[in-house]
Design a protein around this motif. Sequence first.
Motif, PDB file in Angstrom:
ATOM      1  N   ASP A  32      72.043  -9.263  92.510  1.00 25.77           N
ATOM      2  CA  ASP A  32      71.569  -8.173  91.652  1.00 25.77           C
ATOM      3  C   ASP A  32      71.450  -8.685  90.224  1.00 25.77           C
ATOM      4  O   ASP A  32      71.491  -9.885  89.973  1.00 25.77           O
ATOM      5  CB  ASP A  32      72.474  -6.944  91.767  1.00 25.77           C
ATOM      6  N   SER A  33      71.323  -7.770  89.286  1.00 28.74           N
ATOM      7  CA  SER A  33      71.117  -8.151  87.889  1.00 28.74           C
ATOM      8  C   SER A  33      72.286  -8.946  87.313  1.00 28.74           C
ATOM      9  O   SER A  33      72.098  -9.749  86.402  1.00 28.74           O
ATOM     10  CB  SER A  33      70.857  -6.912  87.037  1.00 28.74           C
ATOM     11  N   THR A  34      73.467  -8.762  87.852  1.00 32.50           N
ATOM     12  CA  THR A  34      74.622  -9.515  87.371  1.00 32.50           C
ATOM     13  C   THR A  34      74.415 -11.006  87.603  1.00 32.50           C
ATOM     14  O   THR A  34      74.619 -11.823  86.706  1.00 32.50           O
ATOM     15  CB  THR A  34      75.916  -9.040  88.064  1.00 32.50           C
ATOM     16  N   ILE A  79      71.543 -12.569  88.133  1.00 28.63           N
ATOM     17  CA  ILE A  79      70.400 -12.987  87.312  1.00 28.63           C
ATOM     18  C   ILE A  79      70.859 -13.255  85.880  1.00 28.63           C
ATOM     19  O   ILE A  79      70.528 -14.289  85.292  1.00 28.63           O
ATOM     20  CB  ILE A  79      69.297 -11.912  87.324  1.00 28.63           C
ATOM     21  N   ASN A  80      71.632 -12.329  85.310  1.00 35.31           N
ATOM     22  CA  ASN A  80      72.106 -12.491  83.935  1.00 35.31           C
ATOM     23  C   ASN A  80      73.013 -13.706  83.774  1.00 35.31           C
ATOM     24  O   ASN A  80      72.967 -14.383  82.737  1.00 35.31           O
ATOM     25  CB  ASN A  80      72.805 -11.222  83.455  1.00 35.31           C
ATOM     26  N   ILE A  81      73.829 -13.990  84.756  1.00 29.32           N
ATOM     27  CA  ILE A  81      74.694 -15.175  84.704  1.00 29.32           C
ATOM     28  C   ILE A  81      73.842 -16.437  84.664  1.00 29.32           C
ATOM     29  O   ILE A  81      74.094 -17.351  83.869  1.00 29.32           O
ATOM     30  CB  ILE A  81      75.678 -15.196  85.888  1.00 29.32           C
ATOM     31  N   PHE A  82      72.821 -16.495  85.499  1.00 30.85           N
ATOM     32  CA  PHE A  82      71.952 -17.677  85.514  1.00 30.85           C
ATOM     33  C   PHE A  82      71.175 -17.830  84.212  1.00 30.85           C
ATOM     34  O   PHE A  82      71.030 -18.944  83.698  1.00 30.85           O
ATOM     35  CB  PHE A  82      70.996 -17.640  86.703  1.00 30.85           C
ATOM     36  N   ILE A  83      70.686 -16.742  83.658  1.00 27.43           N
ATOM     37  CA  ILE A  83      69.944 -16.806  82.391  1.00 27.43           C
ATOM     38  C   ILE A  83      70.873 -17.264  81.263  1.00 27.43           C
ATOM     39  O   ILE A  83      70.497 -18.119  80.447  1.00 27.43           O
ATOM     40  CB  ILE A  83      69.306 -15.441  82.049  1.00 27.43           C
ATOM     41  N   ALA A  84      72.079 -16.726  81.194  1.00 23.94           N
ATOM     42  CA  ALA A  84      73.041 -17.137  80.163  1.00 23.94           C
ATOM     43  C   ALA A  84      73.406 -18.608  80.318  1.00 23.94           C
ATOM     44  O   ALA A  84      73.486 -19.346  79.323  1.00 23.94           O
ATOM     45  CB  ALA A  84      74.295 -16.264  80.231  1.00 23.94           C
ATOM     46  N   ALA A  85      73.621 -19.041  81.554  1.00 22.28           N
ATOM     47  CA  ALA A  85      73.942 -20.449  81.797  1.00 22.28           C
ATOM     48  C   ALA A  85      72.772 -21.338  81.393  1.00 22.28           C
ATOM     49  O   ALA A  85      72.963 -22.385  80.774  1.00 22.28           O
ATOM     50  CB  ALA A  85      74.292 -20.659  83.267  1.00 22.28           C
ATOM     51  N   HIS A  86      71.564 -20.922  81.726  1.00 19.79           N
ATOM     52  CA  HIS A  86      70.370 -21.685  81.359  1.00 19.79           C
ATOM     53  C   HIS A  86      70.296 -21.856  79.843  1.00 19.79           C
ATOM     54  O   HIS A  86      70.066 -22.964  79.347  1.00 19.79           O
ATOM     55  CB  HIS A  86      69.119 -20.982  81.878  1.00 19.79           C
ATOM     56  N   ARG A  87      70.508 -20.795  79.120  1.00 21.71           N
ATOM     57  CA  ARG A  87      70.449 -20.855  77.650  1.00 21.71           C
ATOM     58  C   ARG A  87      71.500 -21.811  77.088  1.00 21.71           C
ATOM     59  O   ARG A  87      71.202 -22.665  76.261  1.00 21.71           O
ATOM     60  CB  ARG A  87      70.638 -19.470  77.052  1.00 21.71           C
ATOM     61  N   SER A  88      72.739 -21.654  77.523  1.00 22.13           N
ATOM     62  CA  SER A  88      73.806 -22.490  76.959  1.00 22.13           C
ATOM     63  C   SER A  88      73.662 -23.952  77.371  1.00 22.13           C
ATOM     64  O   SER A  88      73.894 -24.847  76.553  1.00 22.13           O
ATOM     65  CB  SER A  88      75.190 -21.944  77.329  1.00 22.13           C
ATOM     66  N   LEU A  89      73.250 -24.195  78.603  1.00 25.37           N
ATOM     67  CA  LEU A  89      73.081 -25.574  79.047  1.00 25.37           C
ATOM     68  C   LEU A  89      71.899 -26.241  78.357  1.00 25.37           C
ATOM     69  O   LEU A  89      71.972 -27.418  77.982  1.00 25.37           O
ATOM     70  CB  LEU A  89      72.911 -25.631  80.567  1.00 25.37           C
ATOM     71  N   THR A  90      70.821 -25.500  78.163  1.00 23.81           N
ATOM     72  CA  THR A  90      69.656 -26.043  77.467  1.00 23.81           C
ATOM     73  C   THR A  90      70.005 -26.381  76.024  1.00 23.81           C
ATOM     74  O   THR A  90      69.633 -27.444  75.513  1.00 23.81           O
ATOM     75  CB  THR A  90      68.482 -25.045  77.521  1.00 23.81           C
ATOM     76  N   GLU A  91      70.749 -25.506  75.364  1.00 26.48           N
ATOM     77  CA  GLU A  91      71.180 -25.764  73.988  1.00 26.48           C
ATOM     78  C   GLU A  91      72.045 -27.024  73.897  1.00 26.48           C
ATOM     79  O   GLU A  91      72.035 -27.712  72.882  1.00 26.48           O
ATOM     80  CB  GLU A  91      71.950 -24.564  73.436  1.00 26.48           C
ATOM     81  N   ALA A  92      72.777 -27.324  74.956  1.00 25.36           N
ATOM     82  CA  ALA A  92      73.642 -28.509  74.983  1.00 25.36           C
ATOM     83  C   ALA A  92      72.900 -29.747  75.471  1.00 25.36           C
ATOM     84  O   ALA A  92      73.503 -30.802  75.655  1.00 25.36           O
ATOM     85  CB  ALA A  92      74.858 -28.237  75.870  1.00 25.36           C
TER      86      ALA A  92
END
Length: 77
Positions: A22-24, A26-39
């Motif tokens: 569900d959206s939970t 999806i949101n975990i993957f999007i947040a992980a994508h953002r933080s990992l990309t920034e790193a």
Amino acid sequence: MDASGTPRPRIVVDLSRVTFMDSTGINIFIAAHRSLTEAGGWIRLAAPTEAVLRLLQIVGVDAVIDCRETLRQALSR
């Protein structure tokens, strides 16, 4: 999925046994994508079941996060 302090963190998530998301999730993957990309790293989603892949496609996550058909493909560079 915290990889803080890891240079160029890379995470592969095996979704082969996930039958519902569900959206939970999806949101975990999007947040992980953002933080990992920034790193300077990345996240890959591997072997999603048909239902999960359909959800990822409907919300457009597959256009943002690399989704691979198999775990083997996800582990290759």
